[in-house]
Design a protein around this motif. Sequence first.
Motif, PDB file in Angstrom:
ATOM      1  N   ALA A   1      -1.947  22.928  -4.411  1.00 32.60           N
ATOM      2  CA  ALA A   1      -1.465  21.548  -4.370  1.00 32.60           C
ATOM      3  C   ALA A   1      -2.630  20.581  -4.550  1.00 32.60           C
ATOM      4  O   ALA A   1      -3.707  20.766  -3.969  1.00 32.60           O
TER       5      ALA A   1
ATOM      6  N   ARG B   1       9.569  26.352  -0.522  1.00 36.42           N
ATOM      7  CA  ARG B   1       9.113  24.979  -0.274  1.00 36.42           C
ATOM      8  C   ARG B   1       9.735  24.407   0.996  1.00 36.42           C
ATOM      9  O   ARG B   1       9.096  23.637   1.718  1.00 36.42           O
TER      10      ARG B   1
ATOM     11  N   GLU C   1       5.190  20.159  -0.646  1.00 34.70           N
ATOM     12  CA  GLU C   1       4.827  21.258  -1.526  1.00 34.70           C
ATOM     13  C   GLU C   1       4.133  22.363  -0.734  1.00 34.70           C
ATOM     14  O   GLU C   1       3.653  22.153   0.391  1.00 34.70           O
TER      15      GLU C   1
ATOM     16  N   ASP D   1       0.262  16.210  -4.028  1.00 29.65           N
ATOM     17  CA  ASP D   1       1.204  17.218  -3.561  1.00 29.65           C
ATOM     18  C   ASP D   1       1.962  17.877  -4.712  1.00 29.65           C
ATOM     19  O   ASP D   1       3.157  18.153  -4.612  1.00 29.65           O
ATOM     20  N   ARG D   2       1.236  18.152  -5.790  1.00 28.65           N
ATOM     21  CA  ARG D   2       1.809  18.871  -6.925  1.00 28.65           C
ATOM     22  C   ARG D   2       1.057  20.190  -7.082  1.00 28.65           C
ATOM     23  O   ARG D   2      -0.172  20.219  -6.983  1.00 28.65           O
ATOM     24  N   LEU D   3       1.793  21.274  -7.346  1.00 21.57           N
ATOM     25  CA  LEU D   3       1.140  22.553  -7.582  1.00 21.57           C
ATOM     26  C   LEU D   3       0.492  22.544  -8.960  1.00 21.57           C
ATOM     27  O   LEU D   3       1.167  22.345  -9.974  1.00 21.57           O
TER      28      LEU D   3
END
Length: 243
Positions: free
Chosen positions: A208, A157, A3, A212-214
């Motif tokens: 993030a 990305r 990410e 590892d997620r926005l």
Amino acid sequence: MAELATLWIIRHGESTANVAATEAESNGADLIGLTHRDADVPLSPTGEEQARATGRWLAGLPADRRPDVAVVSPYLRAVSTAELALHGTGVPVSRDERLRDRELGILDGLTGHGVRRRFPDEAERRARLGKFYYRPPGGESWTDVALRLRTLLGDLRRDHAGQRVLLFGHDALVFLLRYLVEGLTEPELMALTREHVIANCSITHWSADSEDRLMPGGFNEVGHLRRQGAQPTREDEVHAEPV
């Protein structure tokens, strides 16, 4: 795929078309009275100062929070905003046509009143289909814009994994990035468009998390403008597209 570390989008500063559109809407005129094609609309003096104030905010960020790269709509008002905001920072800048504003086709340059008076069938079709899926003849639907933004996000990305990426664009893009990044539904997105007007030089951003997620960090923020001595455009002066 890894990410991005941070993703920002800044709407361009107030443009001369924003000013003209607000005046035309308030006067009940059909036409906004543009003297440039949409891609060539410049910033107003207020928009230039908003962009410089955004630059002062960027310069004040700690080194480990500043953007690694900027990607900009090729439209003049966004390019000028980026140039003023990033002056002297050394941030690499590229232009990407996928960040251009939504194209309105035959309705370009019309106020909401003008659309209803000159193209009543289109106004009726838009009301039936809804804002999300309606495509003006020769123009784009919101879903069309979402498709090009999906490809842009995929490229970002891939090419800038783990980096801080700053985008300069337009109001519809801010809403649609929330739709894409946060996985909103059509009703959730449309509720946002009814409740908010994207301010000129406002900042929306995601960062993030540990997985590892926005995750959303801020939406339509203008506090940096006030702190840097610039006047945000009042909500009733921020022109939104008529369809």
